[in-house]
Design a protein around this motif. Structure first.
Motif, PDB file in Angstrom:
ATOM      1  N   GLU A  38     -16.589   5.884   3.339  1.00  0.00           N
ATOM      2  CA  GLU A  38     -15.618   5.858   4.432  1.00  0.00           C
ATOM      3  C   GLU A  38     -14.399   5.024   4.044  1.00  0.00           C
ATOM      4  O   GLU A  38     -14.518   4.029   3.330  1.00  0.00           O
ATOM      5  CB  GLU A  38     -16.273   5.261   5.675  1.00  0.00           C
ATOM      6  N   PHE A  39     -13.231   5.439   4.509  1.00  0.00           N
ATOM      7  CA  PHE A  39     -12.022   4.634   4.359  1.00  0.00           C
ATOM      8  C   PHE A  39     -11.226   4.717   5.656  1.00  0.00           C
ATOM      9  O   PHE A  39     -11.371   5.651   6.437  1.00  0.00           O
ATOM     10  CB  PHE A  39     -11.184   5.057   3.151  1.00  0.00           C
ATOM     11  N   THR A  40     -10.409   3.714   5.895  1.00  0.00           N
ATOM     12  CA  THR A  40      -9.574   3.666   7.088  1.00  0.00           C
ATOM     13  C   THR A  40      -8.123   3.757   6.651  1.00  0.00           C
ATOM     14  O   THR A  40      -7.725   3.159   5.657  1.00  0.00           O
ATOM     15  CB  THR A  40      -9.805   2.347   7.857  1.00  0.00           C
ATOM     16  N   TYR A  41      -7.353   4.515   7.397  1.00  0.00           N
ATOM     17  CA  TYR A  41      -5.936   4.671   7.105  1.00  0.00           C
ATOM     18  C   TYR A  41      -5.156   4.713   8.409  1.00  0.00           C
ATOM     19  O   TYR A  41      -5.737   4.838   9.482  1.00  0.00           O
ATOM     20  CB  TYR A  41      -5.688   5.938   6.273  1.00  0.00           C
ATOM     21  N   ARG A  42      -3.844   4.585   8.296  1.00  0.00           N
ATOM     22  CA  ARG A  42      -2.977   4.685   9.468  1.00  0.00           C
ATOM     23  C   ARG A  42      -2.316   6.053   9.465  1.00  0.00           C
ATOM     24  O   ARG A  42      -1.797   6.491   8.448  1.00  0.00           O
ATOM     25  CB  ARG A  42      -1.912   3.598   9.456  1.00  0.00           C
TER      26      ARG A  42
ATOM     27  N   THR B  25      -8.690  -2.742  -2.897  1.00  0.00           N
ATOM     28  CA  THR B  25      -8.710  -1.880  -1.721  1.00  0.00           C
ATOM     29  C   THR B  25      -9.531  -0.620  -1.980  1.00  0.00           C
ATOM     30  O   THR B  25      -9.743  -0.235  -3.128  1.00  0.00           O
ATOM     31  CB  THR B  25      -7.286  -1.459  -1.324  1.00  0.00           C
ATOM     32  N   VAL B  26      -9.957   0.027  -0.910  1.00  0.00           N
ATOM     33  CA  VAL B  26     -10.682   1.285  -1.030  1.00  0.00           C
ATOM     34  C   VAL B  26      -9.761   2.375  -1.573  1.00  0.00           C
ATOM     35  O   VAL B  26     -10.215   3.300  -2.239  1.00  0.00           O
ATOM     36  CB  VAL B  26     -11.326   1.691   0.318  1.00  0.00           C
ATOM     37  N   PHE B  27      -8.449   2.247  -1.334  1.00  0.00           N
ATOM     38  CA  PHE B  27      -7.514   3.235  -1.868  1.00  0.00           C
ATOM     39  C   PHE B  27      -7.528   3.220  -3.388  1.00  0.00           C
ATOM     40  O   PHE B  27      -7.378   4.255  -4.022  1.00  0.00           O
ATOM     41  CB  PHE B  27      -6.098   2.987  -1.363  1.00  0.00           C
ATOM     42  N   PHE B  28      -7.724   2.051  -3.980  1.00  0.00           N
ATOM     43  CA  PHE B  28      -7.810   1.978  -5.435  1.00  0.00           C
ATOM     44  C   PHE B  28      -9.086   2.664  -5.920  1.00  0.00           C
ATOM     45  O   PHE B  28      -9.081   3.310  -6.968  1.00  0.00           O
ATOM     46  CB  PHE B  28      -7.769   0.528  -5.924  1.00  0.00           C
ATOM     47  N   ASP B  29     -10.155   2.545  -5.166  1.00  0.00           N
ATOM     48  CA  ASP B  29     -11.397   3.222  -5.532  1.00  0.00           C
ATOM     49  C   ASP B  29     -11.210   4.741  -5.521  1.00  0.00           C
ATOM     50  O   ASP B  29     -11.667   5.438  -6.431  1.00  0.00           O
ATOM     51  CB  ASP B  29     -12.524   2.829  -4.579  1.00  0.00           C
TER      52      ASP B  29
ATOM     53  N   GLY C  11       1.013  -2.783   3.869  1.00  0.00           N
ATOM     54  CA  GLY C  11      -0.071  -2.013   3.288  1.00  0.00           C
ATOM     55  C   GLY C  11       0.365  -1.322   2.013  1.00  0.00           C
ATOM     56  O   GLY C  11       1.445  -1.573   1.496  1.00  0.00           O
ATOM     57  N   ILE C  12      -0.508  -0.459   1.513  1.00  0.00           N
ATOM     58  CA  ILE C  12      -0.198   0.336   0.333  1.00  0.00           C
ATOM     59  C   ILE C  12      -0.330   1.804   0.698  1.00  0.00           C
ATOM     60  O   ILE C  12      -0.965   2.143   1.690  1.00  0.00           O
ATOM     61  CB  ILE C  12      -1.104  -0.015  -0.874  1.00  0.00           C
ATOM     62  N   THR C  13       0.260   2.668  -0.112  1.00  0.00           N
ATOM     63  CA  THR C  13       0.207   4.101   0.120  1.00  0.00           C
ATOM     64  C   THR C  13      -0.454   4.785  -1.064  1.00  0.00           C
ATOM     65  O   THR C  13      -0.170   4.456  -2.206  1.00  0.00           O
ATOM     66  CB  THR C  13       1.632   4.670   0.305  1.00  0.00           C
ATOM     67  N   LEU C  14      -1.321   5.752  -0.766  1.00  0.00           N
ATOM     68  CA  LEU C  14      -1.933   6.601  -1.777  1.00  0.00           C
ATOM     69  C   LEU C  14      -1.348   7.994  -1.593  1.00  0.00           C
ATOM     70  O   LEU C  14      -1.429   8.565  -0.506  1.00  0.00           O
ATOM     71  CB  LEU C  14      -3.450   6.640  -1.605  1.00  0.00           C
TER      72      LEU C  14
END
Length: 168
Positions: free
Chosen positions: A4-8, A134-138, A106-109
């Motif tokens: 699971e990941f959370t995003y805006r 961050t989970v985005f890096f994963d 935050g960061i953007t993927l």
């Protein structure tokens, strides 16, 4: 195994910005119309900046902005599920992970797959949080490992740009 990941949700952020910003645009300049000269522009600019900062602080508290998604690997291909969509990343042509945004905290993927741009904005991060934590890096690392055809982009001086890979 799904992770699971959370995003805006960027669209909902824009809707909230319009909801709060439109009345400001319609009424505040009229309320300040009694002020003459350059001071009018200075006050209007300062109020606009204050409104934007207040809105960014409220973004994680307003409904509809925080969303959950999932990612996993099927047959060495990443699958992302978010917002009622399930996308198989079988034709990735670009992968980009930004450093922290000053404006959003935050960061953007960003992923380009089959000519379609998929973009996620992280939740606000603590000041010292590096993208690698961050989970985005994963997600980024998993996609990059499954797509060896992606090559690291370089700047105008030939120096590699961190976290940015494209297909030739």
């Amino acid at each position: 195994m799904k992770t699971e990941f959370t995003y805006r949700n960027l669209k909902i952020i824009l809707i909230w910005m319009l909801f709060f910003g439109a009345p400001y645009i319609w009424f505040v300049p009229d309320l300040l119309s009694w002020i003459n000269g350059n001071i009018y522009y200075v006050i209007n600019t300062l109020l606009t900046i204050a409104l934007v900062f207040v809105l960014w602080e409220m973004m994680d508290k307003l409904p509809g902005i925080k969303r959950k998604g999932y990612y996993w690997s099927e047959n060495d291909i990443t699958v992302i599920e978010y917002g009622g969509r399930r996308i198989v990343l079988n034709s990735v042509t670009e992968l980009f992970l930004t450093d922290r945004h000053a404006s959003s905290g935050g960061i953007t993927l960003l992923i380009r797959n089959n000519g379609r741009k998929i973009e996620f904005l992280s939740e606000a991060l603590d000041k010292g949080t590096r993208p690698e934590k961050t989970v985005f890096f994963d997600i980024y690392s998993q996609i990059l490992s499954e797509n060896p055809h992606l090559k690291q982009e370089s700047d105008v001086f030939g120096e590699p740009i961190d976290y940015w890979y494209k297909a030739d």
